[in-house]
Design an enzyme around this catalytic site. Structure first.
Site, PDB file in Angstrom:
ATOM      1  N   ASN A 151       0.883  -1.176   0.000  1.00  0.00           N
ATOM      2  CA  ASN A 151       0.000   0.000   0.000  1.00  0.00           C
ATOM      3  C   ASN A 151       0.924   1.231   0.000  1.00  0.00           C
ATOM      4  OD1 ASN A 151      -2.971   0.826   1.960  1.00  0.00           O
ATOM      5  ND2 ASN A 151      -1.665   2.216   0.882  1.00  0.00           N
ATOM      6  N   GLU A 222      -3.316   4.592  10.811  1.00  0.00           N
ATOM      7  CA  GLU A 222      -2.932   5.748   9.999  1.00  0.00           C
ATOM      8  C   GLU A 222      -4.104   6.675   9.701  1.00  0.00           C
ATOM      9  OE1 GLU A 222      -3.474   2.780   8.910  1.00  0.00           O
ATOM     10  OE2 GLU A 222      -4.617   2.860   7.044  1.00  0.00           O
ATOM     11  N   ARG A 271      -9.171  -0.507   1.817  1.00  0.00           N
ATOM     12  CA  ARG A 271      -7.927   0.266   1.714  1.00  0.00           C
ATOM     13  C   ARG A 271      -7.001  -0.379   0.675  1.00  0.00           C
ATOM     14  NH1 ARG A 271      -8.530   4.030   5.589  1.00  0.00           N
ATOM     15  NH2 ARG A 271     -10.321   3.458   6.871  1.00  0.00           N
ATOM     16  N   ASP A 276     -10.552   3.799  -0.498  1.00  0.00           N
ATOM     17  CA  ASP A 276     -10.923   4.007   0.895  1.00  0.00           C
ATOM     18  C   ASP A 276     -11.334   5.461   1.073  1.00  0.00           C
ATOM     19  OD1 ASP A 276      -7.826   3.812   0.439  1.00  0.00           O
ATOM     20  OD2 ASP A 276      -8.081   5.327   1.985  1.00  0.00           O
ATOM     21  N   GLU A 452      -5.984  16.280  -4.860  1.00  0.00           N
ATOM     22  CA  GLU A 452      -6.080  14.820  -4.896  1.00  0.00           C
ATOM     23  C   GLU A 452      -7.362  14.337  -5.587  1.00  0.00           C
ATOM     24  OE1 GLU A 452      -6.292  11.854  -1.018  1.00  0.00           O
ATOM     25  OE2 GLU A 452      -7.315  13.770  -1.017  1.00  0.00           O
TER      26      GLU A 452
HETATM   27  O1  LIG Z   1      -4.742   7.524   5.812  1.00  0.00           O
HETATM   28  C1  LIG Z   1      -5.933   6.984   5.362  1.00  0.00           C
HETATM   29  C2  LIG Z   1      -5.742   6.189   4.086  1.00  0.00           C
HETATM   30  O2  LIG Z   1      -4.978   6.968   3.169  1.00  0.00           O
HETATM   31  C3  LIG Z   1      -4.563   6.386   1.969  1.00  0.00           C
HETATM   32  O3  LIG Z   1      -5.622   6.403   1.012  1.00  0.00           O
HETATM   33  C4  LIG Z   1      -5.780   7.500   0.186  1.00  0.00           C
HETATM   34  O4  LIG Z   1      -4.556   8.083  -0.264  1.00  0.00           O
HETATM   35  C5  LIG Z   1      -3.673   7.218  -1.021  1.00  0.00           C
HETATM   36  C6  LIG Z   1      -2.487   8.061  -1.440  1.00  0.00           C
HETATM   37  O5  LIG Z   1      -2.846   9.053  -2.351  1.00  0.00           O
HETATM   38  C7  LIG Z   1      -4.409   6.607  -2.219  1.00  0.00           C
HETATM   39  O6  LIG Z   1      -3.605   5.614  -2.781  1.00  0.00           O
HETATM   40  C8  LIG Z   1      -5.744   5.992  -1.796  1.00  0.00           C
HETATM   41  O7  LIG Z   1      -6.417   5.623  -2.975  1.00  0.00           O
HETATM   42  C9  LIG Z   1      -6.541   7.042  -1.042  1.00  0.00           C
HETATM   43  O8  LIG Z   1      -7.808   6.556  -0.713  1.00  0.00           O
HETATM   44  C10 LIG Z   1      -4.032   4.968   2.123  1.00  0.00           C
HETATM   45  O9  LIG Z   1      -3.813   4.352   0.878  1.00  0.00           O
HETATM   46  C11 LIG Z   1      -4.950   4.124   2.978  1.00  0.00           C
HETATM   47  O10 LIG Z   1      -4.451   2.830   3.125  1.00  0.00           O
HETATM   48  C12 LIG Z   1      -5.084   4.828   4.319  1.00  0.00           C
HETATM   49  O11 LIG Z   1      -5.806   4.060   5.200  1.00  0.00           O
END
Ligand SMILES: OC[C@H]1O[C@H](O[C@H]2O[C@H](CO)[C@@H](O)[C@H](O)[C@H]2O)[C@H](O)[C@@H](O)[C@@H]1O
Length: 490
Positions: A151, A222, A271, A276, A452
């Site tokens: 991840n 996180e 996630r 997520d 984002e």
């Molecule tokens: O901290 C909460 C969650 O954040 C991430 O998810 C979001 O950001 C990522 C990075 O840009 C992206 O890959 C993902 O699609 C988003 O939803 C993280 O990947 C999660 O695991 C985490 O719980």
């Protein structure tokens, strides 16, 4: 597009070329402290290195370096035990030097799985071939040392992956470099990842299709404070505890709550899916053979077949595998009447009728037949098309999450544009690219930021997406995959 908007788009396109620099990170003595910093978890100060990587271990005179146990000991309990001392995970080096990588930005100061794929596409569009190649090398390193493409490279992400895109990026890098040695290394890692992560239990289902279904234990640390309060309130009340006290009891296994275990199984899977959080997936996704994942795995099978042929190996097995997946997707996921791919619930044995824009991943991967593609473009595309491009879903749920209507995200746009072009729907692709680029550029002019995600349904307030931890992105560096979408659209 008006002349003014067109000017904004061109200006932003120029800016994006410079944005990448601010998102580069490298695990070396001079920079390690900034790189280790985790906006999600203040106080993170460790670097974890895998057993056997002696180069990364040399940083121990600068920061606190800890060696991880062997792969088979990275169990959910072990990973949970690291939550009290979270840290960054080492990445690849080359010729004795750390290989730089690019982070998404905002609160995400680490190397992500699927973000890096889209960032890689943006880098290639901007001519940064070495940097895109480095992403592939880091993916390979993660598979070798952590057992999967993570991840992201933080200790609390060790048990889960993200949507897999290794082979397509490797193929695109290979097209530029023609380096067969590189292809051989990628092929070995991709087969390893395919077999051990995606095509084995618990992710592999009896249908022959795969699901997002990672291991793990406890509440994901996180997430922003209070993220799970709505789900935990009832449990806390039952034990007459505060939510914090309940979390401690549950996390340390002093109490057992099978219903919460089930909720968190799906939460972790959500996630891993990259989505997520979303009302499409909440409380169900670990049981779903999604169109997203199975389209991506079909692409792996086709790419591996091609890599094997290129280096003189027998590709037959991969042909049968891709054909079997296509047949299973047609049987379980394709809706002839609604002309869309739905996810399939492997527990209830019925389609999960939630229309998602990821149906177009079947076109990106080549999984759809020309007739299925034609039908989807005619019937399903209008469900998702909005003034700012493609929306995640066709309608608003009761309580919207960030991967719900009315949001639109760069990865969904990019895959749909490429899928449409591949099947000859060039006008549709161009129209959607123009809508998206215009919205991103005018929002950037108005707010100073590249973000984002966007509210694609209300483009005068496109930045207005407050679900979960708000909207990430910045004035100086933009946001990884959105930067990439501008590089690809313009
Ligand atoms: O901290 C909460 C969650 O954040 C991430 O998810 C979001 O950001 C990522 C990075 O840009 C992206 O890959 C993902 O699609 C988003 O939803 C993280 O990947 C999660 O695991 C985490 O719980």
């Amino acid at each position: 597009m008006s002349g003014e908007t067109c000017g904004d788009v061109k200006e932003l396109r120029r800016k994006v070329k410079g944005f990448w620099r601010g998102l580069v990170r490298s695990i070396e003595p001079d920079t390690i402290r900034d790189v280790i910093e985790d906006p999600k978890m203040p106080g993170a100060s460790r670097l974890y290195v895998p057993t056997g990587d002696s180069q990364a271990q040399e940083l121990d005179n600068v920061v606190n370096v800890e060696v991880l146990p062997k792969l088979d000991q990275l169990t959910p309990d072990f990973v949970f035990s690291l939550n009290k001392k979270p840290g960054l995970l080492a990445l690849a080096t080359e010729n004795g030097k750390p290989l730089p990588y690019i982070v998404p930005g905002g609160r995400f100061n680490e190397f992500y799985g699927w973000d890096s794929y889209f960032i890689g596409l943006g880098l290639l569009a901007d001519g940064f071939v070495d940097e895109a190649r480095a992403i592939v090398t880091h993916f390979v390193y993660e598979i070798e040392h952590y057992g999967k493409i993570l991840n992201a490279n933080r200790s609390y992400y060790l048990n889960r992956s993200q949507p897999p895109f290794l082979t397509d990026l490797a193929r695109k890098v290979y097209d530029k470099t023609q380096d067969k040695g590189f292809l051989i290394i990628v092929l070995k890692a991709a087969v390893e990842e395919y077999e051990s992560v995606w095509n084995s239990p618990p992710r592999l289902d009896k249908t022959g299709l795969s699901r997002y279904r990672p291991d793990g234990h406890g509440i994901p640390p996180e997430t922003e404070p209070g993220h799970f309060n709505w789900a935990l309130e009832g449990f806390a009340k039952k034990y007459n505890k505060s939510i914090e006290e309940f979390i401690e009891l549950y996390n340390t296994k002093a109490i057992s709550e099978p219903q919460l275990d089930e909720f968190l199984l799906h939460d972790r899977a959500m996630r891993e899916s990259g989505h997520d959080t979303s009302s499409r997936f909440e409380n169900v996704v670990a049981d779903l053979a999604t169109i997203d994942l199975n389209a991506l795995l079909y692409k792996y099978e086709r790419d591996i077949l091609e890599f094997a042929s290129l280096i003189g190996e027998d590709p037959k097995k991969w042909h049968s595998r891709s054909e079997a997946r296509k047949a299973a997707v047609d049987k379980y996921l394709w809706s002839e009447t609604e002309q869309i791919y739905y996810d399939y619930n492997t527990k209830t044995n019925e389609p999960h009728r939630f229309a998602s824009v990821t149906t177009f991943w079947a076109m990106w991967s080549g999984l759809a037949s020309p007739e299925q593609a034609r039908q989807m473009v005619a019937s399903s595309l209008p469900l998702f098309e909005q003034p700012g491009g493609l929306c995640v879903a066709a309608k608003a749920p009761k309580s919207a999450k960030q991967w719900d209507f009315p949001c639109g995200w760069a990865p969904h746009q990019i895959l749909a544009w490429q899928g449409l072009r591949q099947y000859g729907f060039v006008n549709d692709a161009e129209r959607l690219e123009t809508k998206w680029a215009a919205m991103v550029a005018t929002t950037w002019q108005r707010t100073g930021k590249v973000l984002e995600k966007y509210n694609v349904c209300d483009i005068d307030h496109a930045e207005d997406v407050s679900a979960e931890y708000g909207n990430q992105g910045s004035q100086e560096n933009g946001f990884g995959w959105t930067n990439a979408s501008i590089a690809l659209a313009v």
